[in-house]
Design a protein around this motif. Structure first.
Motif, PDB file in Angstrom:
ATOM      1  N   GLN A   1      22.073 -41.631 100.102  1.00 41.37           N
ATOM      2  CA  GLN A   1      23.290 -40.936  99.684  1.00 41.37           C
ATOM      3  C   GLN A   1      22.957 -39.460  99.582  1.00 41.37           C
ATOM      4  O   GLN A   1      21.975 -39.081  98.949  1.00 41.37           O
ATOM      5  CB  GLN A   1      23.794 -41.432  98.329  1.00 41.37           C
ATOM      6  N   ARG A   2      23.776 -38.611 100.217  1.00 39.91           N
ATOM      7  CA  ARG A   2      23.495 -37.175 100.244  1.00 39.91           C
ATOM      8  C   ARG A   2      24.783 -36.392 100.035  1.00 39.91           C
ATOM      9  O   ARG A   2      25.832 -36.780 100.540  1.00 39.91           O
ATOM     10  CB  ARG A   2      22.868 -36.775 101.584  1.00 39.91           C
ATOM     11  N   GLN A   3      24.675 -35.312  99.294  1.00 37.68           N
ATOM     12  CA  GLN A   3      25.791 -34.382  99.124  1.00 37.68           C
ATOM     13  C   GLN A   3      25.268 -32.964  99.324  1.00 37.68           C
ATOM     14  O   GLN A   3      24.137 -32.640  98.933  1.00 37.68           O
ATOM     15  CB  GLN A   3      26.421 -34.512  97.736  1.00 37.68           C
ATOM     16  N   ASN A   4      26.090 -32.143  99.931  1.00 34.23           N
ATOM     17  CA  ASN A   4      25.665 -30.800 100.298  1.00 34.23           C
ATOM     18  C   ASN A   4      26.814 -29.823 100.049  1.00 34.23           C
ATOM     19  O   ASN A   4      27.978 -30.123 100.334  1.00 34.23           O
ATOM     20  CB  ASN A   4      25.274 -30.777 101.779  1.00 34.23           C
ATOM     21  N   LEU A   5      26.487 -28.647  99.512  1.00 28.59           N
ATOM     22  CA  LEU A   5      27.495 -27.632  99.219  1.00 28.59           C
ATOM     23  C   LEU A   5      26.960 -26.266  99.600  1.00 28.59           C
ATOM     24  O   LEU A   5      25.807 -25.927  99.294  1.00 28.59           O
ATOM     25  CB  LEU A   5      27.841 -27.647  97.724  1.00 28.59           C
ATOM     26  N   SER A   6      27.783 -25.477 100.295  1.00 30.07           N
ATOM     27  CA  SER A   6      27.409 -24.123 100.676  1.00 30.07           C
ATOM     28  C   SER A   6      28.621 -23.221 100.492  1.00 30.07           C
ATOM     29  O   SER A   6      29.660 -23.445 101.113  1.00 30.07           O
ATOM     30  CB  SER A   6      26.934 -24.080 102.131  1.00 30.07           C
ATOM     31  N   GLY A   7      28.505 -22.224  99.627  1.00 33.49           N
ATOM     32  CA  GLY A   7      29.629 -21.348  99.355  1.00 33.49           C
ATOM     33  C   GLY A   7      29.208 -19.896  99.265  1.00 33.49           C
ATOM     34  O   GLY A   7      28.041 -19.584  98.984  1.00 33.49           O
ATOM     35  N   ALA A   8      30.154 -19.000  99.523  1.00 32.58           N
ATOM     36  CA  ALA A   8      29.860 -17.572  99.462  1.00 32.58           C
ATOM     37  C   ALA A   8      31.140 -16.788  99.204  1.00 32.58           C
ATOM     38  O   ALA A   8      32.221 -17.183  99.637  1.00 32.58           O
ATOM     39  CB  ALA A   8      29.207 -17.090 100.764  1.00 32.58           C
ATOM     40  N   VAL A   9      30.991 -15.676  98.490  1.00 36.87           N
ATOM     41  CA  VAL A   9      32.074 -14.723  98.276  1.00 36.87           C
ATOM     42  C   VAL A   9      31.545 -13.348  98.657  1.00 36.87           C
ATOM     43  O   VAL A   9      30.485 -12.923  98.189  1.00 36.87           O
ATOM     44  CB  VAL A   9      32.555 -14.712  96.815  1.00 36.87           C
TER      45      VAL A   9
ATOM     46  N   LEU B   1      25.977 -15.891  97.336  1.00 36.15           N
ATOM     47  CA  LEU B   1      25.933 -17.177  98.024  1.00 36.15           C
ATOM     48  C   LEU B   1      25.257 -18.224  97.146  1.00 36.15           C
ATOM     49  O   LEU B   1      24.322 -17.909  96.395  1.00 36.15           O
ATOM     50  CB  LEU B   1      25.158 -17.073  99.341  1.00 36.15           C
ATOM     51  N   VAL B   2      25.696 -19.455  97.285  1.00 36.62           N
ATOM     52  CA  VAL B   2      25.033 -20.583  96.638  1.00 36.62           C
ATOM     53  C   VAL B   2      24.978 -21.739  97.628  1.00 36.62           C
ATOM     54  O   VAL B   2      25.960 -22.027  98.315  1.00 36.62           O
ATOM     55  CB  VAL B   2      25.745 -21.003  95.340  1.00 36.62           C
ATOM     56  N   ASP B   3      23.821 -22.353  97.739  1.00 35.69           N
ATOM     57  CA  ASP B   3      23.633 -23.537  98.568  1.00 35.69           C
ATOM     58  C   ASP B   3      22.969 -24.601  97.704  1.00 35.69           C
ATOM     59  O   ASP B   3      22.030 -24.299  96.950  1.00 35.69           O
ATOM     60  CB  ASP B   3      22.740 -23.229  99.772  1.00 35.69           C
ATOM     61  N   ALA B   4      23.439 -25.828  97.807  1.00 36.68           N
ATOM     62  CA  ALA B   4      22.902 -26.890  96.964  1.00 36.68           C
ATOM     63  C   ALA B   4      22.927 -28.205  97.717  1.00 36.68           C
ATOM     64  O   ALA B   4      23.840 -28.476  98.501  1.00 36.68           O
ATOM     65  CB  ALA B   4      23.716 -27.005  95.674  1.00 36.68           C
TER      66      ALA B   4
END
Length: 706
Positions: A225-233, A246-249
């Protein structure tokens, strides 16, 4: 992140999308035209490649071997794992295992995280005890780029074979983009993701990409089971300044499959689909990366860039990792009951200044900067890894980890690596068709290692200097020739452990000479490249023939090879992307201890290195809206020990897709991996156990844009 669901991620993304649209007028439609000469090409000769240089050079202008794969190409081939894109490029192969995070790569005769660096947007992920666990998903990536050959002048220690850069999708100020996908396939595998990016107003833009995956796996311990998040402003208060946060998790409950035991050194069909781990086995990774990037046009011809970042990795393994058939072949001996925990933190900053101007009347671009980082690792384990059990492989009772009476799990080591580097690069237009590209880097690395159980503390400083110089000649608009000489350093062992446990040892040293050519064939919308290279790596640990009890840094290994790549659209609707790599990798001077006696391995091939690799992907749009594609990946035999008495056999893996563009905004793809249903080893130990690839699998994927 541990409890993120795809529904929650999608809801958050769509809420942000709606908010942005509500506060910003609809933008005019922008037509995007593919600039690449050859569709689906991994060459991109006339596109800027930020991995090969910080000078803003195109692949054609870079005196090195660089390749890339775009998000569109990864989607067409249905590649969901980040490293799957890298191994489709010339000369790159994989050697995954749960112990290295499933991400270890090999290039140009050198294998592992100590020789092939991996990065996110150019920020180096420091390997802890040979392990890197992020990134693992292609969904938030704009491209994957590879610089082959020594890359230490750009990225520091541990990059003699190659550097792989995972480039994430960034906020857009020009228009809104939304996309999503959902997939279902073999073994109850489901995947899905959503991504949005665009402007909030003239000063603020955003991006948010999230995806999740879940599978039962073919074997009982292959599920994940894998979850991935990548966001930036991104904030752009004026035309000269941009600040991006930026945040990557990623959260990864990974497979607990550690391999299939061999019978008399060969694969037994009755064992290859079975699992042998304990019932409470676990492999978990949690990674977070926070970054702040600043780009400032200080004056005409003067650009300042800065990136600050903070990374955390928490990893936990608890498994029995070794399975061996008893001499009678009727029972399975399990040992190596390992519990290991990593608590790793990395904080750093990179500042560089770019100057465009002239030097002695010649056009010049000069980049200089300073990079600093500190990585800390707190390592807990249950060494010396006692515990064993005997099981019937055909009437399997998994048992528990504690049931084998393993060693107690205790704090083992606290290590810190602090590094400060100064670097510079320059490109000089010597003449209308000649460019000179050169770079230099000096690192100061301070390693402090504290063994918590014994109380022994050791420290060591390293001050490597690496550089490269290359010349590019544009013979005509279609063809360029280049030559390059570069140097690099690698650690003897994991970056956060003293080399071979002793502070007296230095880093290994490497050097490469490379010549090559790159060109285009307009008649068939084609691109091609060819490279010849020779790499030598010395200061390997080798036993002193006159005193076998002493290990000296006198060993050497080398590789000599050729890499060819070609991409074209010979006729409209038919595309082809192919590459081939052949090399000769050898231990030139290497002795190891066997039963108390030094034995020469000189002339043998290093372990885990295939000397032949090849890839081909070809697609054909046979009617409007439909495309069929077929791919093949060949990996030659890899030696499983330094004596070269056992190897992992060569294999060819076939993939196929059938894609239907139902509308301009909706596409459906049926993909088949390992089409021929071949059994082959991705990695393994000498004649004892192989980590097998999955058998044939089928996946149906729908993608939409909005």
């Amino acid at each position: 992140m541990n409890h993120l669901t795809l529904t929650a991620l999608a809801a958050a993304s769509l809420t942000l999308c709606a908010t942005a649209r509500a506060h910003h007028p609809t933008l005019a439609t922008v037509e995007v035209v593919e600039s690449r000469l050859a569709p689906n090409s991994g060459l991109g000769l006339d596109e800027q490649n930020g991995t090969g240089s910080r000078l803003g050079l195109t692949a054609r202008e870079t005196p090195a071997s660089v390749s890339s794969m775009s998000a569109a190409d990864m989607a067409e081939r249905v590649l969901t794992r980040a490293q799957d894109a890298a191994v489709r490029m010339p000369g790159v192969s994989e050697a995954p295992s749960p112990g290295n995070g499933g991400t270890s790569l090999s290039a140009r005769g050198f294998a592992g995280h100590n020789s092939v660096a991996q990065m996110v947007d150019g920020t180096r992920l420091v390997a802890a005890v040979g392990t890197i666990t992020y990134p693992f998903s292609t969904w938030p990536l704009a491209s994957v780029q590879v610089l082959r050959g020594p890359a230490s002048v750009l990225y520091g220690d541990g990059a003699i074979g190659a550097a792989v850069n995972y480039v994430t999708k960034q906020p857009r100020f020009d228009r809104f983009e939304g996309e999503a996908y959902a997939s279902a396939g073999s073994w109850n595998t489901v995947r899905g993701g959503v991504g949005v990016r665009g402007p909030v107003n003239d000063m603020v833009a955003y991006s948010l990409y999230a995806d999740a995956q879940k599978s039962h796996g073919y074997r009982s311990d292959s599920g994940y089971q894998r979850q991935n998040l990548s966001g930036a402003v991104s904030i752009r208060p004026n035309r000269d300044l941009a600040v991006t946060v930026l945040v990557d998790a990623g959260h990864n409950d990974d497979a607990r499959y550690f391999g299939t035991p061999l019978r008399n050194g060969k694969l037994d069909d009755s064992l290859k689909r079975l699992s042998f781990n304990v019932n409470d086995a676990l492999v978990k990774y949690n990674d977070r990366v926070w970054r702040v990037k600043v780009a400032y046009q200080a004056a005409p011809g003067v650009q300042v860039r800065n990136e600050s970042y903070y990374l955390t990795s928490k990893r936990h393994w608890r498994n029995t990792e070794s399975y061996t058939l008893n001499p009678a072949g009727t029972a399975l001996d399990r040992d190596s009951y390992l519990e290991i925990l990593h608590d790793q933190q990395q904080v750093g900053n990179r500042l560089d200044v770019t100057l465009d101007g002239t030097l002695a009347g010649l056009n010049s671009r000069f980049v200089a900067g300073v990079e600093w980082y500190r990585t800390q690792l707190f390592l807990t384990n249950n060494s010396p890894y006692t515990g064993s059990s005997v099981i019937n492989p055909y009437n399997f009772v998994p048992g528990s980890f504690a049931g084998a009476n393993p060693s107690q799990t205790l704090a083992l080591r606290r290590a810190e690596l602090a590094s400060t580097a100064v670097f510079a690069e320059n490109v000089l237009d010597l003449a209308p068709h000649w460019k000179l590209v050169a770079g230099l880097r000096r690192d100061r690395m301070a390693l402090d290692n504290h063994e918590l159980r014994s109380g022994v503390r050791a420290a060591r400083n390293y001050t490597p200097v690496t550089g490269r110089a290359g010349l590019v000649w544009n013979v005509d608009p279609a063809v360029s020739l280049y030559a390059q000489y570069g140097t690099a350093t690698d650690p003897l062992s994991g970056a956060l452990a003293l080399p071979n446990g002793s502070p007296s040892f230095d880093l290994t040293r490497g050097k490469q000479l490379e010549v090559g050519a790159k060109g285009g064939i307009n008649a068939i919308r084609g691109e091609w490249s060819a490279a010849l290279y020779k790499i030598e790596k010395n200061k390997l640990l080798s036993r002193d023939p006159d005193n076998p009890a002493v290990a000296l840094q006198i060993g050497q290994q080398s590789s000599t090879g050729i890499e060819l790549a070609f991409a074209a659209e010979p006729i409209r609707g038919w595309t082809i992307d192919a590459n081939l790599a052949a090399l000769r990798a050898r231990y030139d001077d290497f002795n190891e201890m066997v039963a108390g006696v030094p034995v020469s391995r000189s002339g043998n091939t290093p372990t885990g290195v295939p000397e032949r690799t090849a890839n081909i992907w070809t697609g054909y749009r046979f009617v409007r809206g439909w495309q069929a594609a077929l791919g093949a990946r060949y990996v030659g035999a890899r030696q499983a020990n330094t004596a070269n008495t056992a190897n992992l056999p060569a294999y060819t893996a076939l993939d196929a897709t059938l894609a239907w563009a139902a509308s301009p905004n909706l596409g459906v793809t049926l993909s088949v991996k390992n089409l021929a249903d071949r059994d082959y080893a991705l990695s393994g130990s000498a004649g004892v156990r192989w980590l097998l690839a999955d058998p044939r699998s089928v996946q149906l994927t729908a993608r939409t844009t909005f």
